[in-house]
Design a protein around this motif. Structure first.
Motif: not given
Length: 411
Positions: A37, A40, A110, A123, A163, A166-167, A170
């Motif tokens: 992940v 990114a 996002s 992602i 990112s 999102l990152i 997650y």
């Protein structure tokens, strides 16, 4: 015999301790999921720094090749199609600015992407911007059409902005509570690694030359493809999203079993539900108007704004985008500029690792106040040296390098 409250409380505490002991363990599957992940994050850092080393080559490409604005500010030297130096500088500034604009748009998008496509889907979707940007760079080089280079920087910026939300989301949702601090740091750490790798590959002897610069700029294609394929076929949606958003406890349980490497994940399922319940109870909708006028929220708002403004004005973006020009204007010889630029990336990486190790020991506030004070003094000295240095001075350029490195340490 009756079951006393003391016995019940003791059993609950034992259960909690057992849960914490289980959750503290890394698994190989979780590790590879985190690494996949954060590809990114690596791309974001790479794209921040990649334009720095081949600055002169890219400016030459812009000035000599066909361009959309061919009739603007051309040089008067014969029939040459070259632009004036000021026009090239303006276009170069536009290219760097569009990366930031794209990042801002990506950051705003996002939240909608997370709610619409989910964590995993979001992602995968945001990789489209990296893939498209990389393709445009290659087409720009082979077609001698710099316009596509400008568009690619905007697309890379959108990917980077997405990112940032999102990152971490997650990562926090696949990790047990006791490991979220460590997995959360992975985003920033891989970002700094991306910056460092871009500076290394940007050496003239590697990819930072007039024949291979398009490969240098299109390199995010590799982690984008690897990350998207791995995430699609090897790793699941986050258990929290599966359980609470998709209302699929069976899929959530399977995902937890893979991530925790054990069959019994009842405690983890309960933990997700309790966190969601506590979050819903603590959250209240605050309008934008109330945010600005509420006395209760005023200091929190001011603190947040000051920290964000300080981050933007600390000079980190100038170092990432223009350190090559800064060192050249400082009088550093061309053969040594790439090494000076690399030193900033090495320092940035080392200080990130050190910060991770000491942040809980020293606290957040001291690590904010002291560096800001040093940065103010550093900027005064750097501006003074750049303003008053003479071409014959040898010491001043090296002092400028030291000041830029100090700025990276404090940031």
């Amino acid at each position: 015999m009756g079951y006393s409250n003391t016995d019940e409380s003791k059993a609950c505490n034992d259960l909690k301790r057992a849960s914490e002991q289980i959750n503290q363990k890394w698994t190989l599957y979780l590790f590879f999921c985190v690494m996949t992940v954060t590809l990114a994050s690596f791309q974001f850092g790479y794209n921040i720094s990649v334009m720095n080393s081949p600055t002169d080559i890219l400016k030459k490409f812009i000035s000599e090749e066909s361009f959309l604005f061919q009739d603007m500010n051309k040089s008067s030297e014969g029939n040459s199609s070259k632009y004036t130096e000021s026009t090239v500088e303006n276009i170069w500034t536009l290219i760097n600015s569009l990366f930031v604009v794209g990042g801002m748009i990506g950051a705003f998008m996002s939240k909608y992407i997370l709610d619409t496509l989910g964590r995993k889907g979001g992602i995968l979707f945001h990789y489209i911007f990296s893939l498209s940007g990389s393709v445009l760079v290659a087409v720009s080089f082979y077609s001698s059409f710099p316009n596509l280079l400008i568009i690619s920087r905007f697309l890379f910026g959108v990917q980077g902005g997405m990112s940032c939300s999102l990152i971490p989301t997650y990562l926090s949702e696949i990790s047990p509570a006791s490991l979220r601090g460590q997995t959360g740091v992975a985003h920033q750490l891989c970002l700094t690694i991306g910056i460092l790798v871009a500076q290394i590959l940007g050496f003239k002897e590697i990819l930072g030359n007039q024949y291979l610069w398009h490969i240098l700029l299109a390199m995010p294609l590799v982690p984008a493809v690897a990350g998207s394929l791995s995430l699609t076929f090897l790793f699941p949606e986050t258990p929290k999203a599966l359980l609470l958003t998709n209302s699929d406890p069976i899929a959530a349980r399977k995902a937890l079993q893979l991530l925790r490497k054990r069959v019994n994940v009842d405690l983890d399922m309960d933990e997700i539900q309790k966190e969601a319940k506590n979050s819903n109870q603590s959250q209240s909708v605050v309008s934008f108007g109330k945010l600005l006028t509420s006395a209760k929220l005023r200091w929190s708002l001011i603190t947040s704004l000051v920290l964000q403004i300080a981050q933007q004005l600390c000079g980190i973006n100038a170092v990432f985008f223009y350190s090559e020009s800064i060192f050249r204007n400082s009088g550093i010889e061309d053969d040594y500029i790439q090494y000076a630029v690399l030193s900033t990336g090495v320092v940035n990486f080392i200080t990130t690792v050190i910060c991770v190790m000491i942040i809980d020991r020293l606290g957040r506030k001291p690590l904010l106040v002291f560096p800001m004070s040093v940065i103010i003094i550093n900027f005064i000295l750097l501006t003074t040296f750049l303003q008053f240095q003479s071409p014959d001075e040898v010491e001043i350029p090296f002092l400028n390098i030291i000041l830029v490195i100090i700025d990276k340490i404090e940031v």
